[in-house]
Design an enzyme around this catalytic site. Structure first.
Site: not given
Ligand code: NAP
Ligand code: G4F
Length: 325
Positions: A126, A128, A151, A155
């Site tokens: 991602t 992010e 999060y 990842k």
């Protein structure tokens, strides 16, 4: 013989779009579902594919369930889409987020290494992971990671484990570093769907306010249906690699609000939107914008859906849902 694919996260947003694509290509599709007291197949039903999938049990936090599953199915391809994917919840549920998003990926990779080493593996990485890194005004495969949430951190672990299994054991593993992608079956907590659902409620007289957090955050929003094609193309490429996938354009949350109210024919969005501190995050990712030229050149992938068309598609689907009710 038909190719086989296992999709984790089959009941989410991307799972159904990917399943539809693979079924159209003649794949047999296994969909991993975890134990649920009251499972909902609404997203798969929305795309009309529920009955064509063979559902298999397992949980990303339960290593033995994944070992058994890979041993039994030995799929040609695994698409790991399962995650605790809501950034906002990851501060409150950091451990669970880590167990699913980070350790779960290690379990799955180990299962492939032990029982089916020719299986190709896609990891749902991602944007992010980039967090506040945007030294050139965009992010690509060379941008350093500076995640801003539990999060994003979970990842980053999964990303590197995916790279490491490729480098250590010569497995065919890929990271798709996907920027935000949305659709009419996007989870209702995410800001785009929260806005389109809110607009549809306001239009139907069921609400008079829409509570939101930071309107200035900018995201590179694309359509999920376009992005699952990039996942598929990564696993068909001759060599495994990592790719950024996005539109190359970004918009603020406020831009999305303005477009959504306008698509529903409601003037004066300011009358309805309330800034609510509950929806602001302890650490924000202010500005994501992809440079996806590697995926475009090597995979021949290109985004097809414009920002305006994406907002319109989502608003129309939510209006239809409330009209049907
Ligand atoms: P989503 O709608 O939240 O779907 C995630 C799926 O994961 C859900 O079906 C959920 O199952 C499943 N799951 C959660 N915990 C699990 C567990 N312990 N065991 C088995 N399954 C579990 O996410 P999405 O938008 O489709 O995104 C797919 C993937 O891409 C995610 O990994 C996400 O982090 C990543 N990603 C998404 C975007 C985006 O903009 N959408 C961008 C970049 C990366 P339940 O239905 O049982 O809860
Ligand atoms: O829609 P969001 O919750 O998505 P976010 O945090 O960008 O994460 C999504 O995209 C990632 C890819 O970059 C995925 F990896 C991840 O799984 C997920 O799919 O929030 C978008 C922006 C944020 O800046 C947030 O602060 O919208 C801002 N926002 C403003 N008001 C809000 C709200 N977000 C939510 N969810 N709810 C609000 O009321």
């Amino acid at each position: 013989m038909a190719k086989t694919a296992l999709i984790t996260g089959i009941l989410g947003q991307d799972g159904p779009y990917l399943a539809k694509l693979l079924l159209e290509k003649g794949y047999k599709v296994y969909g991993l579902i975890r134990r649920y007291s009251n499972p909902t197949f609404d997203n798969l039903d929305f795309l009309g594919v529920t009955k064509k999938i063979e559902f298999v049990d397992g949980d990303m936090t339960d290593e033995s369930s994944l070992l058994h599953l890979i041993k039994r199915t030995m799929p040609d391809e695994v698409y790991n889409l399962a995650a605790q994917s809501f950034v906002g919840a990851s501060w409150q549920q950091a451990k669970l987020t880590t167990e699913i998003n980070a350790l779960g990926v290690l379990y799955l990779l180990n299962a492939i290494k032990f029982f089916s080493p020719t299986t190709k593996f896609y990891q749902a990485s991602t944007s992010e992971m980039f967090g506040i890194s945007h030294d050139k005004g965009f992010q690509d495969e060379n941008t350093i990671f500076h995640p801003r949430s539990p999060y994003g951190i979970s990842k980053v672990y999964a990303y590197w484990m995916t790279v490491n299994f490729r480098e250590s054991y010569d497995l065919f593993t890929c990271n798709g570093i996907l920027f935000n992608h949305e659709s009419p079956i996007r989870g209702i907590q995410f800001v785009t769907r929260k806005i389109t659902d809110g607009v549809a409620q306001i239009k139907n007289g069921l609400a008079d306010k829409l509570h939101l957090g930071n309107l200035d955050a900018r995201r590179d929003w694309g359509f999920a249906g376009d992005y699952v094609e990039a996942m598929y193309l990564m696993l068909q490429h001759k060599t495994p690699d990592d790719y950024v996938v996005g539109t190359g354009e970004n918009h603020s949350v406020k831009d999305f609000v303005v477009e959504a109210f306008s698509a529903a024919g409601i003037p004066d969005w300011e009358k309805y939107v309330v800034i609510d501190a509950r929806f602001k995050r302890p650490a924000e990712v202010p500005n994501l914008k992809a440079r996806a030229s590697k995926a475009e050149k090597q995979l021949g992938w290109k985004t097809k859906t414009s920002f305006k068309d994406l907002v319109k598609m989502m608003v129309e689907a939510d209006l239809k849902r409330y009209e049907a009710k």
